[in-house]
Enzyme design. Structure first.
Site, mmCIF file in Angstrom:
data_model
loop_
_atom_site.group_PDB
_atom_site.id
_atom_site.type_symbol
_atom_site.label_atom_id
_atom_site.label_comp_id
_atom_site.label_asym_id
_atom_site.label_seq_id
_atom_site.Cartn_x
_atom_site.Cartn_y
_atom_site.Cartn_z
ATOM 1 N N SER A 115 25.244 -20.113 47.872
ATOM 2 C CA SER A 115 24.230 -21.165 47.840
ATOM 3 C C SER A 115 23.585 -21.247 46.475
ATOM 4 O O SER A 115 23.545 -20.265 45.725
ATOM 5 C CB SER A 115 23.139 -20.883 48.880
ATOM 6 O OG SER A 115 22.253 -19.875 48.417
ATOM 7 N N ASP A 116 23.075 -22.427 46.136
ATOM 8 C CA ASP A 116 22.176 -22.519 45.004
ATOM 9 C C ASP A 116 20.896 -21.769 45.384
ATOM 10 O O ASP A 116 20.657 -21.455 46.553
ATOM 11 C CB ASP A 116 21.894 -23.977 44.648
ATOM 12 C CG ASP A 116 21.554 -24.163 43.180
ATOM 13 O OD1 ASP A 116 21.107 -23.184 42.544
ATOM 14 O OD2 ASP A 116 21.731 -25.273 42.651
ATOM 15 N N PHE A 117 20.058 -21.497 44.416
ATOM 16 C CA PHE A 117 18.981 -20.524 44.593
ATOM 17 C C PHE A 117 17.774 -21.067 45.368
ATOM 18 O O PHE A 117 17.336 -22.193 45.154
ATOM 19 C CB PHE A 117 18.508 -20.036 43.227
ATOM 20 C CG PHE A 117 19.435 -19.051 42.578
ATOM 21 C CD1 PHE A 117 20.749 -18.923 42.978
ATOM 22 C CD2 PHE A 117 18.993 -18.236 41.551
ATOM 23 C CE1 PHE A 117 21.597 -18.008 42.380
ATOM 24 C CE2 PHE A 117 19.829 -17.330 40.936
ATOM 25 C CZ PHE A 117 21.132 -17.209 41.344
#
Length: 724
Positions: free
Chosen positions: A288-290
């Site tokens: 995932s992106d953060f």
């Protein structure tokens, strides 16, 4: 009242008043000092120094390790080793050291050790800062980009990472996008070939992660916008570059923040399970992106997410509970963990440890490559005979503009910020080149009259103008909005005024543009004798600029984006949108459709020599198409020319672009030398996506090969062919 440090999500920390944040930070830092994080003693744990394995053996070993694990241990592989309460603590800055995910001391399983990009390795303060990706896209040089990846991989391993999340290939739909600098341009073929090259280079040493999947082309609204598009647009415009990197063997994919057709990309089973893992046969992991890349435990796990980064918020204990409650099948967990383990095993065999040491970071050898890249990515947009400068005739150069004396390597506040050991500014590069034989006079331009006075008697005036990370890049709202999407696609008004002002007293004005995306030049173009687009040129940008201005290097770069005459020649853009439609047309596709007279077409770039194209021809054999053309250097200087192949369609049964880029190559030619250049295609590259049959169709029609120096029709020679 004591501060609550038992937070579940980073948002809880961000909402704290400043005083409570400071108290929270001191408590957490004290905890970390009293209980320091322990790591494995070896780089790859139980996978260290194993004999080479086949894919079947790697698969069996992953299954064996999986069989030893409890549910909690499996879920830990899918969770960042940072918990939300620790995540906001980033001493001394973002990604100064690698971020760990899935390190298991008990089972001796190594972590995914994350470092960001793509301008170079984000770790530490001595990494090589290359020109930004959009600059490297201007080189149209896949071999050069693979060499960049090789250096990035060496520096990543040298800094303690094994996972590089800097292969950014989001399509630049509109030049206002704040993070345009992080990608290669507006065309899916260019994106795919350059991204695949970077992937191959990096993966000589470490895992490469492709981002942000998918349709992430806005910055300010990235956490809320829902991107709507039809299936043909998705499959033909916004996904092929991702598939190209998957086909190149990419270890990982990072999901985007935005929604696509109402579903968050990190939960999007259609994008992740059906297309990525199913249609494309991707065997790697999805990260995932953060912080806001996962928004629901069950939806993300069932949707195909493998690792939540860079804080455990929805996975960890919540995912264990979801499995035990029957909301997530444990087979889903096993599949994700097996993907993670396979990559850790695969990459334990990759690289040569003799290459990795701290002194490799920002080394002279790597800086020399950064210089070469900047030389090959600076685009000559205009030249009315002033360049290259003749040092036998030049006695004085006046350098104008605040950016001439300012290190300007790109975004310095976000995930792509790289901190090199030094930066050569344009002014310093020109001073170094001038030596004692040419007088270099500098003025920052804040006082226009002073700039006029110092420019009057100069043999040439070099104006350095453009953008910084305050104008574009990641959107930061703490303490005032900076960066993000651009409201103005031109220069700052004071820069435009400065160019006009100095040109009033000296006609020999050379404008050097810095920035991460298209800069409209029409208001002041007529005042400049030469214009160069240097982008954010990396740590050796000043040296590269001097080499080009004085003819040590013949510019060969070509624009990876269209430069419109006005914003009205671009697609609709709303930086605050909650929903936006991406259609089939943008960039040169839109310019072709509407017959726009753009300032500089996609693929345009000048040289200090001239080239002629002749004898275009196309042949077909067993589904393979070869398009050839003779290219001759008709000037007096050796140079490199980027030959571009586009294809058009006669009497297609569906709506198609006037032409699509299908291939490109670079040819080196001495003065008077001529070479036959051939670009090959597979017939499958001519297909369109049929929404009715849900498959790709190659039409039995007449195709038009268009080959030449840019996407402009007048620059292209044509040859028709059929597939029979």
């Amino acid at each position: 009242m004591a501060v609550n440090t038992r937070i579940f999500h980073c948002d809880e920390y961000f909402r704290l008043p400043r005083k409570e944040k400071k108290e929270f930070d001191s408590i957490i830092l004290k905890e970390l000092e009293e209980n320091p994080v322990r790591h494995l003693e070896t780089e790859w744990g139980r996978f260290e120094n194993m004999p080479p394995m086949s894919e079947e053996e790697i698969d069996r070993l992953a299954e064996d390790v999986l069989s030893e694990m409890s549910l909690e241990q499996k879920v830990h592989q899918m969770s960042c080793d940072n918990y939300a309460r620790y995540a906001p603590i980033n001493p001394p800055r973002y990604n100064f050291i690698p971020y760990y995910a899935g390190e298991n001391l008990e089972l001796d399983i190594p972590a995914v050790k994350f470092t960001d990009g793509p301008t170079g390795i984000v770790l530490g303060y001595h990494a090589t800062a290359f020109p930004v990706s959009i600059a490297r896209g201007s080189s149209w040089d896949t071999e050069l980009e693979e060499r960049v990846g090789d250096v990035i991989g060496i520096e990543g391993r040298s800094g303690g990472a094994n996972f590089f999340a800097g292969v950014c290939i989001n399509l630049l739909r509109h030049p206002a996008w704040g993070r345009a600098q992080e990608t290669y341009g507006e065309d899916t073929v260019l994106l795919g070939k350059m991204g695949a090259a970077l992937t191959k280079g990096v993966q000589k040493h470490m895992m490469a992660c492709i981002k942000h999947y998918a349709a992430n082309s806005m910055e300010n609204a990235r956490f809320k916008v829902d991107v709507q598009m039809d299936e043909r647009t998705l499959r033909e415009i916004y996904l092929p570059h991702f598939k190209a990197c998957v086909d190149a063997g990419a270890a990982a994919i990072m999901s985007a923040y935005n929604r696509v057709r109402g579903q968050w990309c990190g939960h999007n089973s259609y994008l992740l399970n059906q297309i990525l893992n199913g249609d494309w046969g991707f065997e790697g992991l999805v990260m995932s992106d953060f912080i806001w890349g996962v928004r629901d435990t069950v939806e993300a796990a069932n949707g195909g997410m493998c690792i939540e980064m860079y804080a455990t918020q929805y996975f960890g204990e919540r995912l264990v509970e979801a499995v035990r409650d029957g909301r997530v099948d444990e087979n889903r967990i096993d599949e994700a963990v097996k993907r993670i383990l396979r990559q850790k095993i695969r990459f334990s065999f990759v690289g040569d440890r003799a290459l990795y040491s701290e002194n490799k970071m920002g080394s002279k050898e790597h800086a020399a490559l950064a210089l070469e890249v900047s030389e090959k990515s600076t685009v000559l947009l205009k030249n009315d005979g002033i360049l290259p400068l003749d040092r036998n005739r030049i006695k004085k150069i006046t350098v104008v503009g605040r950016l001439a004396a300012q290190p300007n390597t790109g975004d310095l506040k976000g995930s792509s910020a790289v901190f090199p050991p030094y930066v050569v500014t344009p002014l310093q590069g020109l001073v170094n080149e001038a030596g004692g034989s040419i007088e270099i006079c500098y003025v920052d331009g804040r006082t226009p009259h002073q700039a006029q006075e110092l420019s009057k008697n100069a043999d040439a005036v070099v104006v350095v103008a453009g953008l910084t990370s305050l104008d574009e890049g990641e959107f930061i709202t703490n303490g005032g909005d900076v960066g993000g999407d651009r409201k103005n696609l031109g220069l700052h008004s004071e820069d435009e005024d400065l160019i006009e002002t100095v040109s009033g007293v000296n006609p020999n004005v050379i404008v050097v543009l810095q920035g991460g995306s298209t800069i409209i030049v029409e208001p002041w173009k007529k005042f400049a004798k030469a214009i160069l687009m240097q982008w954010y040129p990396g740590m050796e940008g000043g040296t590269a600029l001097a080499n080009i201005l004085f003819g040590r290097v013949n510019p060969s770069a070509k624009m990876p984006v269209t430069v419109p005459a006005t914003p009205q020649q671009l697609p609709y853009y709303d930086m605050d949108a909650t929903e936006i439609v991406y259609d089939y047309y943008h960039g040169y596709f839109l310019a072709d459709k509407n017959d726009y007279a753009v300032t500089y077409p996609f693929g345009f770039g000048m040289s200090y020599t001239t080239y002629s194209y002749s004898n275009a021809r196309a042949s077909v054999e067993n589904g393979k198409i070869a398009v050839s053309v003779d290219v001759k250097n008709t000037g007096k200087m050796a140079g490199d020319e980027v030959v571009q192949l586009y294809v058009g369609y006669k009497n297609s049964g569906v709506e198609r672009h006037v032409k699509d880029l299908k291939g490109f190559t670079k040819v080196s030619l001495e003065p008077g030398q001529e070479k036959a250049v051939t670009i090959e295609l597979d017939s499958r590259e001519l297909a369109y996506y049929c929404e009715t049959s849900k498959g790709w169709i190659v039409e039995d029609i007449v195709y038009i090969a268009m080959i030449g120096a840019s996407s402009a029709d007048k620059e292209l020679l044509k040859a028709e062919f059929t597939l029979k």
